[in-house]
Design a protein around this motif. Structure first.
Motif, PDB file in Angstrom:
ATOM      1  N   GLU A   4       0.865  -1.474  -0.100  1.00 47.17           N
ATOM      2  CA  GLU A   4       0.262  -0.151  -0.042  1.00 47.17           C
ATOM      3  C   GLU A   4       0.794   0.927   0.075  1.00 47.17           C
ATOM      4  O   GLU A   4       1.924   1.317   0.537  1.00 47.17           O
ATOM      5  CB  GLU A   4      -1.253  -0.492   1.090  1.00 47.17           C
ATOM      6  CG  GLU A   4      -1.978  -1.338   1.128  1.00 47.17           C
ATOM      7  CD  GLU A   4      -2.938  -1.101   2.023  1.00 47.17           C
ATOM      8  OE1 GLU A   4      -2.900  -0.252   3.354  1.00 47.17           O
ATOM      9  OE2 GLU A   4      -3.823  -1.729   2.041  1.00 47.17           O
ATOM     10  N   THR A   7      -0.561   8.732  -1.317  1.00 47.22           N
ATOM     11  CA  THR A   7      -0.901   9.754  -2.196  1.00 47.22           C
ATOM     12  C   THR A   7       0.695  10.097  -2.245  1.00 47.22           C
ATOM     13  O   THR A   7       2.051  10.080  -3.202  1.00 47.22           O
ATOM     14  CB  THR A   7      -0.904  10.829  -2.252  1.00 47.22           C
ATOM     15  OG1 THR A   7      -2.272  10.883  -2.614  1.00 47.22           O
ATOM     16  CG2 THR A   7      -1.324  11.443  -3.442  1.00 47.22           C
ATOM     17  N   LEU A  10       4.017   7.497  -3.666  1.00 47.09           N
ATOM     18  CA  LEU A  10       3.865   7.463  -5.151  1.00 47.09           C
ATOM     19  C   LEU A  10       3.807   8.144  -5.823  1.00 47.09           C
ATOM     20  O   LEU A  10       4.752   8.543  -6.606  1.00 47.09           O
ATOM     21  CB  LEU A  10       2.222   7.207  -4.821  1.00 47.09           C
ATOM     22  CG  LEU A  10       2.181   6.620  -6.763  1.00 47.09           C
ATOM     23  CD1 LEU A  10       2.300   5.426  -7.445  1.00 47.09           C
ATOM     24  CD2 LEU A  10       0.035   6.739  -6.846  1.00 47.09           C
ATOM     25  N   VAL A  21      -0.271  13.310  -9.212  1.00 46.36           N
ATOM     26  CA  VAL A  21      -0.515  12.782  -9.141  1.00 46.36           C
ATOM     27  C   VAL A  21      -2.397  12.189  -8.963  1.00 46.36           C
ATOM     28  O   VAL A  21      -3.042  10.963  -9.768  1.00 46.36           O
ATOM     29  CB  VAL A  21      -0.414  11.373  -7.617  1.00 46.36           C
ATOM     30  CG1 VAL A  21      -0.823   9.705  -7.499  1.00 46.36           C
ATOM     31  CG2 VAL A  21       1.399  11.108  -7.878  1.00 46.36           C
ATOM     32  N   ARG A  22      -2.720  12.878  -7.934  1.00 41.23           N
ATOM     33  CA  ARG A  22      -3.959  13.226  -8.382  1.00 41.23           C
ATOM     34  C   ARG A  22      -5.004  13.428  -9.360  1.00 41.23           C
ATOM     35  O   ARG A  22      -6.663  12.367  -9.482  1.00 41.23           O
ATOM     36  CB  ARG A  22      -4.933  13.819  -6.285  1.00 41.23           C
ATOM     37  CG  ARG A  22      -4.485  13.734  -5.214  1.00 41.23           C
ATOM     38  CD  ARG A  22      -4.953  14.567  -4.436  1.00 41.23           C
ATOM     39  NE  ARG A  22      -3.884  15.363  -4.434  1.00 41.23           N
ATOM     40  CZ  ARG A  22      -2.972  16.542  -3.416  1.00 41.23           C
ATOM     41  NH1 ARG A  22      -2.954  14.701  -2.831  1.00 41.23           N
ATOM     42  NH2 ARG A  22      -2.572  16.952  -3.425  1.00 41.23           N
ATOM     43  N   GLU A  25      -5.210  10.125 -11.355  1.00 36.20           N
ATOM     44  CA  GLU A  25      -5.714   9.362 -11.307  1.00 36.20           C
ATOM     45  C   GLU A  25      -7.455  10.072 -11.440  1.00 36.20           C
ATOM     46  O   GLU A  25      -8.175   9.584 -12.293  1.00 36.20           O
ATOM     47  CB  GLU A  25      -6.062   9.366  -9.947  1.00 36.20           C
ATOM     48  CG  GLU A  25      -7.021   8.128  -9.437  1.00 36.20           C
ATOM     49  CD  GLU A  25      -7.214   8.474  -8.136  1.00 36.20           C
ATOM     50  OE1 GLU A  25      -8.306   7.886  -7.443  1.00 36.20           O
ATOM     51  OE2 GLU A  25      -6.691   8.948  -7.193  1.00 36.20           O
ATOM     52  N   ILE A  30      -5.115   6.507 -14.653  1.00 34.69           N
ATOM     53  CA  ILE A  30      -4.418   4.657 -13.377  1.00 34.69           C
ATOM     54  C   ILE A  30      -5.797   4.948 -12.711  1.00 34.69           C
ATOM     55  O   ILE A  30      -6.591   6.080 -12.665  1.00 34.69           O
ATOM     56  CB  ILE A  30      -3.371   5.193 -12.094  1.00 34.69           C
ATOM     57  CG1 ILE A  30      -3.622   6.762 -11.533  1.00 34.69           C
ATOM     58  CG2 ILE A  30      -1.848   5.998 -12.719  1.00 34.69           C
ATOM     59  CD1 ILE A  30      -2.740   7.249 -10.191  1.00 34.69           C
ATOM     60  N   ALA A  33      -8.216   4.669  -6.893  1.00 35.66           N
ATOM     61  CA  ALA A  33      -7.049   4.778  -5.159  1.00 35.66           C
ATOM     62  C   ALA A  33      -8.473   3.972  -4.658  1.00 35.66           C
ATOM     63  O   ALA A  33      -9.729   4.398  -5.099  1.00 35.66           O
ATOM     64  CB  ALA A  33      -6.724   6.059  -4.841  1.00 35.66           C
ATOM     65  N   ARG A  41      -6.210   8.806  -0.003  1.00 32.99           N
ATOM     66  CA  ARG A  41      -6.436   7.676  -1.115  1.00 32.99           C
ATOM     67  C   ARG A  41      -5.533   6.798  -0.223  1.00 32.99           C
ATOM     68  O   ARG A  41      -4.577   6.766   0.115  1.00 32.99           O
ATOM     69  CB  ARG A  41      -5.522   8.349  -2.465  1.00 32.99           C
ATOM     70  CG  ARG A  41      -6.698   9.057  -2.883  1.00 32.99           C
ATOM     71  CD  ARG A  41      -6.081   9.584  -3.360  1.00 32.99           C
ATOM     72  NE  ARG A  41      -7.395  10.688  -4.860  1.00 32.99           N
ATOM     73  CZ  ARG A  41      -7.531  11.751  -4.692  1.00 32.99           C
ATOM     74  NH1 ARG A  41      -7.175  12.500  -3.421  1.00 32.99           N
ATOM     75  NH2 ARG A  41      -8.452  12.407  -4.825  1.00 32.99           N
ATOM     76  N   SER A  42      -5.207   5.651  -1.210  1.00 36.39           N
ATOM     77  CA  SER A  42      -4.269   4.374  -0.843  1.00 36.39           C
ATOM     78  C   SER A  42      -4.416   3.595  -2.346  1.00 36.39           C
ATOM     79  O   SER A  42      -4.952   2.968  -2.805  1.00 36.39           O
ATOM     80  CB  SER A  42      -5.015   3.354   0.592  1.00 36.39           C
ATOM     81  OG  SER A  42      -3.957   2.052   0.285  1.00 36.39           O
ATOM     82  N   TYR A  43      -2.906   3.407  -2.342  1.00 36.16           N
ATOM     83  CA  TYR A  43      -2.829   3.083  -4.311  1.00 36.16           C
ATOM     84  C   TYR A  43      -1.701   1.830  -3.611  1.00 36.16           C
ATOM     85  O   TYR A  43      -1.089   1.186  -2.327  1.00 36.16           O
ATOM     86  CB  TYR A  43      -1.517   4.081  -4.488  1.00 36.16           C
ATOM     87  CG  TYR A  43      -2.444   5.187  -5.184  1.00 36.16           C
ATOM     88  CD1 TYR A  43      -3.092   5.439  -6.386  1.00 36.16           C
ATOM     89  CD2 TYR A  43      -2.261   6.540  -4.327  1.00 36.16           C
ATOM     90  CE1 TYR A  43      -3.408   7.034  -5.972  1.00 36.16           C
ATOM     91  CE2 TYR A  43      -3.139   6.987  -4.169  1.00 36.16           C
ATOM     92  CZ  TYR A  43      -3.552   7.800  -5.724  1.00 36.16           C
ATOM     93  OH  TYR A  43      -4.055   8.749  -6.053  1.00 36.16           O
ATOM     94  N   HIS A  47      -1.041   0.339  -9.533  1.00 35.12           N
ATOM     95  CA  HIS A  47      -0.500   1.747  -9.250  1.00 35.12           C
ATOM     96  C   HIS A  47       0.679   3.002 -10.163  1.00 35.12           C
ATOM     97  O   HIS A  47       0.997   3.209 -10.851  1.00 35.12           O
ATOM     98  CB  HIS A  47      -1.238   2.718  -8.764  1.00 35.12           C
ATOM     99  CG  HIS A  47      -3.024   2.735  -8.322  1.00 35.12           C
ATOM    100  ND1 HIS A  47      -3.444   1.472  -6.837  1.00 35.12           N
ATOM    101  CD2 HIS A  47      -3.971   3.268  -8.240  1.00 35.12           C
ATOM    102  CE1 HIS A  47      -4.637   1.402  -6.981  1.00 35.12           C
ATOM    103  NE2 HIS A  47      -5.182   2.366  -7.901  1.00 35.12           N
TER     104      HIS A  47
END
Length: 237
Positions: A4, A7, A10, A21-22, A25, A30, A33, A41-43, A47
């Protein structure tokens, strides 16, 4: 157990900012999340692979094209997806061929070589547009901008492009494809009647070839990330 990532983690792993990143998404680059109870958020590793694949591909073909390409790759069987990646390489090869054709044509209009100054042959607007892989409307636009000067033939005054104008059109197409602006190209075209002008155009085309070589290398580097992405997509799908 899947790894996991928050943000920020990642983002640091892929060279993007948290906001980028957001945004990626949101744009579908990607997958969405997972969300914890408090909304964070959890990637996962998937991802990370997708974002690395996008970053590498964006360097090779541009971010807009990379977004649409990744979206298509994820919906195709791996054999079709691989064929799509092959077409990206083929597209760069076609760009390179067009630049090489423009460079070869410059030698034919060099004023220092009287025997090659008029190599003969002409094309209609439809034939030239097909040869350059552009719409006929693009050639008419270049003419309106003073980049091309076709002859007018027949009772309908149809456009006819001489061998010299075909060379100019190839130079214009190669430079436009590389992102050069109309004013810069107009300056180059205006000097194609003398040796320094042809040398300047040749240098500009050399720069295009260098840029294409760099993009080809970037696309090769993207391949490893794309293969992993495709394999994960196939297993997951």
């Amino acid at each position: 157990m899947p790894h996991e990532l928050r943000t920020g983690e990642l983002a640091r792993a892929t060279g993007y900012s948290d906001q980028q990143v957001r945004d990626l998404e949101r744009l579908g680059v990607i997958p969405p999340a997972a969300r914890s109870a408090n909304g964070y958020r959890s990637y996962a590793d998937a991802h990370l692979v997708a974002l690395r694949a996008y970053r590498a591909l964006a360097l090779a073909i541009g971010p807009v094209a990379a977004r649409s390409t990744l979206a298509e790759l994820r919906t195709r069987p791996i054999a079709e997806a691989a064929a799509l990646v092959d077409e990206l390489h083929a597209g760069l090869a076609r760009e390179r061929e067009r630049v090489l054709a423009a460079r070869a044509g410059l030698a034919a209009i060099a004023p220092t070589d009287a025997s090659a100054a008029d190599p003969g042959g002409s094309m209609s607007i439809t034939e030239l547009a097909s040869a350059l892989d552009v719409p006929s409307s693009t050639l008419r636009f270049w003419e309106a901008e003073g980049l091309l000067r076709p002859d007018r033939v027949g009772s309908m005054a149809a456009r006819s492009y001489s061998a010299a104008q075909i060379v100019v059109a190839r130079v214009v197409a190669a430079l436009r494809e590389g992102g050069a602006g109309i004013p810069a190209i107009r300056s180059i075209v205006a000097t194609l009647g003398d040796e320094p002008g042809i040398a300047s155009a040749d240098r500009a085309l050399d720069a295009r070839l260098d840029a294409l070589a760099e993009r080809s290398v970037m696309l090769l580097r993207a391949s490893a990330a794309l293969v992993e992405l495709l394999e994960r997509t196939e297993v997951g799908g």
